[in-house]
Design an enzyme around this catalytic site. Structure first.
Site, PDB file in Angstrom:
ATOM      1  N   GLY A   1      -3.616  -2.233  -0.702  1.00 22.43           N
ATOM      2  CA  GLY A   1      -2.209  -2.817  -0.419  1.00 22.43           C
ATOM      3  C   GLY A   1      -2.448  -3.873   0.827  1.00 22.43           C
ATOM      4  O   GLY A   1      -3.610  -3.789   1.333  1.00 22.43           O
TER       5      GLY A   1
ATOM      6  N   HIS B   1       7.632  16.988  12.855  1.00 23.58           N
ATOM      7  CA  HIS B   1       6.289  17.109  12.414  1.00 23.58           C
ATOM      8  C   HIS B   1       6.046  15.402  12.390  1.00 23.58           C
ATOM      9  O   HIS B   1       6.748  14.763  11.761  1.00 23.58           O
ATOM     10  CB  HIS B   1       6.098  17.729  10.985  1.00 23.58           C
ATOM     11  CG  HIS B   1       4.673  17.911  10.621  1.00 23.58           C
ATOM     12  ND1 HIS B   1       3.763  16.722  10.188  1.00 23.58           N
ATOM     13  CD2 HIS B   1       4.135  19.060  10.496  1.00 23.58           C
ATOM     14  CE1 HIS B   1       2.714  17.434  10.169  1.00 23.58           C
ATOM     15  NE2 HIS B   1       2.827  18.632  10.128  1.00 23.58           N
TER      16      HIS B   1
ATOM     17  N   ILE C   1       3.893  -2.131   5.405  1.00 23.64           N
ATOM     18  CA  ILE C   1       4.568  -0.867   4.863  1.00 23.64           C
ATOM     19  C   ILE C   1       5.529  -1.174   3.953  1.00 23.64           C
ATOM     20  O   ILE C   1       6.136  -2.033   3.649  1.00 23.64           O
ATOM     21  CB  ILE C   1       5.131   0.366   6.187  1.00 23.64           C
ATOM     22  CG1 ILE C   1       6.299  -0.645   6.345  1.00 23.64           C
ATOM     23  CG2 ILE C   1       3.938   0.583   7.004  1.00 23.64           C
ATOM     24  CD1 ILE C   1       7.124   0.240   7.439  1.00 23.64           C
ATOM     25  N   HIS C   2       5.675  -0.148   2.976  1.00 25.20           N
ATOM     26  CA  HIS C   2       6.587  -0.084   2.002  1.00 25.20           C
ATOM     27  C   HIS C   2       8.088   0.209   2.847  1.00 25.20           C
ATOM     28  O   HIS C   2       8.039   1.197   3.874  1.00 25.20           O
ATOM     29  CB  HIS C   2       6.486   1.003   1.152  1.00 25.20           C
ATOM     30  CG  HIS C   2       7.545   1.014  -0.104  1.00 25.20           C
ATOM     31  ND1 HIS C   2       8.916   1.444   0.222  1.00 25.20           N
ATOM     32  CD2 HIS C   2       7.561   0.562  -1.380  1.00 25.20           C
ATOM     33  CE1 HIS C   2       9.752   1.360  -0.760  1.00 25.20           C
ATOM     34  NE2 HIS C   2       9.019   0.994  -1.778  1.00 25.20           N
ATOM     35  N   PRO C   3       9.104  -0.772   2.783  1.00 27.10           N
ATOM     36  CA  PRO C   3      10.200  -0.610   3.611  1.00 27.10           C
ATOM     37  C   PRO C   3      10.762   0.616   4.065  1.00 27.10           C
ATOM     38  O   PRO C   3      11.315   0.944   4.580  1.00 27.10           O
ATOM     39  CB  PRO C   3      11.316  -1.969   3.273  1.00 27.10           C
ATOM     40  CG  PRO C   3      10.735  -1.889   1.640  1.00 27.10           C
ATOM     41  CD  PRO C   3       9.136  -1.582   1.498  1.00 27.10           C
ATOM     42  N   THR C   4      10.907   1.531   2.830  1.00 33.72           N
ATOM     43  CA  THR C   4      11.576   2.713   2.954  1.00 33.72           C
ATOM     44  C   THR C   4      10.503   3.807   2.809  1.00 33.72           C
ATOM     45  O   THR C   4      10.614   4.908   3.239  1.00 33.72           O
ATOM     46  CB  THR C   4      12.721   3.107   1.873  1.00 33.72           C
ATOM     47  OG1 THR C   4      12.253   2.816   0.589  1.00 33.72           O
ATOM     48  CG2 THR C   4      13.938   2.078   2.330  1.00 33.72           C
ATOM     49  N   ALA C   5       9.624   3.859   2.289  1.00 37.40           N
ATOM     50  CA  ALA C   5       8.400   4.890   1.573  1.00 37.40           C
ATOM     51  C   ALA C   5       7.456   4.716   2.647  1.00 37.40           C
ATOM     52  O   ALA C   5       6.573   5.767   2.630  1.00 37.40           O
ATOM     53  CB  ALA C   5       8.115   4.744   0.227  1.00 37.40           C
ATOM     54  N   GLY C   6       7.287   3.933   3.496  1.00 34.45           N
ATOM     55  CA  GLY C   6       6.132   3.766   4.590  1.00 34.45           C
ATOM     56  C   GLY C   6       4.670   3.545   4.229  1.00 34.45           C
ATOM     57  O   GLY C   6       4.456   2.577   3.388  1.00 34.45           O
TER      58      GLY C   6
ATOM     59  N   ARG D   1      -1.197  -5.719   4.488  1.00 36.00           N
ATOM     60  CA  ARG D   1      -0.841  -5.200   5.742  1.00 36.00           C
ATOM     61  C   ARG D   1       0.458  -5.109   6.195  1.00 36.00           C
ATOM     62  O   ARG D   1       1.116  -5.675   7.064  1.00 36.00           O
ATOM     63  CB  ARG D   1      -1.503  -5.959   6.805  1.00 36.00           C
ATOM     64  CG  ARG D   1      -3.100  -5.852   6.808  1.00 36.00           C
ATOM     65  CD  ARG D   1      -3.749  -6.785   7.920  1.00 36.00           C
ATOM     66  NE  ARG D   1      -5.291  -7.123   8.016  1.00 36.00           N
ATOM     67  CZ  ARG D   1      -5.887  -6.429   8.832  1.00 36.00           C
ATOM     68  NH1 ARG D   1      -5.324  -5.411   9.885  1.00 36.00           N
ATOM     69  NH2 ARG D   1      -7.201  -6.562   8.855  1.00 36.00           N
TER      70      ARG D   1
END
Lengths: 299, 299
Positions: A163, A82, A167-172, A165
């Site tokens: 936020g 998905h 991503i959060h390193p692990t949570a995207g 520009r």
């Protein structure tokens, strides 16, 4: 009467039972919020939760779930069929009772801001909460997926709504928004010719010049050897189920094909079907809120 | 999930505001019970209350209301157009959620016994609670009315189900029983000929060889100059609304007459209309309890 809001967060984990159980525990941790349903798919590696609660409770529950997901799901290691862009991929809020779509937009923005403030996860506002037209559609927002997001966020048009520009390193990154309740409604045809179902799906959906609040594709039911028009009715007040049904009926006639049945998949608000009864029985001046007994019994 | 029972007691007072307000206060005095609606008619000199509550609460509320009515309504002084035999004329219990018709029969018997034990008012059990076939029908039970009851109770077949063969001197006698929810459903015809509505009503109702759970009469809507088939659907699962509607449609054709609309009067359970949608959309395998969102939200 308390306002009732539904929230259907999608998480990028459908295999690890420990994490799924943790999400269930978290969903049940807020008083005034009920977990109606949750389902996980291993090949999609994704879980869909359905919660309902009052205005305050649903916000708290949604935030706690996003927090738990961000602490337990690592998108750098995620695989699955998905499309997805975040540990919590999408958080839709849906008006259920005594609350407007506009109020649900406000709720979505509050939750979005809190997720960004406290968890440092960037947010796209989508569907009815979208601040730009090309953010209404989730598929468009999510295009590029987790792996492509660092590049996408640098494009001029794709700064997050909350936020920086990045991503959060692990949570995207997560999409948050308000939308109307969706009814999954499929109509079965007495033909094994999938092209007929495809043709009808094309003309009934908004993208093909059809109904504004209808998405549709042709699907083959292999076990029954029949073709089906499979639809998502994304606003059953804007495009009622009976209208799609009767249109499929008269379009199928062109091929000498008849409707042999239909399916409603999963949950539906009662009103989506009561509206159908009103049409066929030609009921005059029906007041759904006042005349349906159960509406007086919901908290 | 708590069991939910509806109770629709009818009181022989529709004029004295002080007494009506006292009934309202009494109806609201039991926790777990909600007063959904009450209406009073001066010419009928009668009030109808609609309460809903859990199994225990609804029994207590019904008893308190009968007690208040017996202390405040004097049937020896009552006049009004509507047939009546007691201060509380009739107390029906209706299954709403997670409760069977049989359980409602048990509830009705418990309340009937308590009314007789503590208030010394005799009781006829009627409808689904009837112990003899000729007590199912309320009109038959009530025949003779308050004034004729002392004589009627002496007849061999008409000993009360609870209590002696004598009315309460001022509160008379009360009918208590369980029944299915009733939907008042009227179908409008494009004719001003009342005989057509009368003819159709006759063949559609049980007494004319029609549907078992349908009562009907022809009515003239003077302001619109159209005839109407006015029905009480006394068990919408046994005789669904669409079946009466489609039968009226094809019977009216014999006269060259069409249906131009319909009305649902007052409250209806959502299921009565969702069943209609299931029929017209030909929905396969619909699970009302699980698939209708609101069913997960009722206490």
């Amino acid at each position: 009467m308390a306002k009732l809001v539904e929230c259907i967060p999608n998480f990028s984990e459908g295999r690890d039972e420990k994490i799924i159980n943790g999400l269930v525990e978290t969903a049940k941790s807020v008083s005034g919020v009920t977990l109606l349903d949750h389902s996980s798919d291993a090949s999609h590696n994704r879980s869909v939760f359905t919660l309902v609660g009052d205005e305050e409770g649903i916000q708290e529950a949604a935030f706690r779930l996003v927090k738990f997901a961000s602490e337990n799901i690592d998108m750098t290691k995620h695989t699955g069929e998905h499309p997805r862009m975040g540990a919590t991929d999408v958080v839709p809020f849906v008006p259920i009772k005594d609350i407007t779509a506009e109020e649900c937009v406000e709720i979505s923005k509050k939750v979005a801001k809190r997720i960004n403030d406290e968890l440092n996860i960037p947010i796209f506002l989508y569907e009815d909460s979208a601040q730009k037209p090309d953010r209404k559609n989730l598929a468009r927002v999510r295009k590029g997926q987790f792996e492509g997001m660092p590049e996408k966020l640098k494009e001029e048009d794709w700064a997050p709504d909350f936020g920086e520009r990045a991503i959060h390193p692990t949570a995207g990154i997560t999409a948050v928004g308000a939308r109307m309740p969706l009814v999954a409604f499929n109509v079965n045809l007495d033909t094994s010719d999938i092209t007929i179902a495809n043709n009808i799906a094309k003309i009934i959906r908004a993208s093909g010049g059809g109904f504004k609040y209808c998405k549709g594709i042709g699907v083959m039911l292999e076990d029954r050897n029949i073709a089906q028009v499979s639809m998502n009715m994304v606003n059953f007040e804007g495009t009622p189920l009976y209208r799609a049904f009767e249109t499929i009926r008269f379009e199928a006639k062109r091929y000498g094909v008849n409707i042999i049945g239909s399916e409603v998949i999963g949950l539906t608000p009662a009103k989506a079907l009561v509206d159908v009864a009103e049409y066929y029985l030609q009921i005059e001046d029906f007041d759904y809120g006042k005349q349906v007994l159960e509406n007086h019994l919901l908290n």
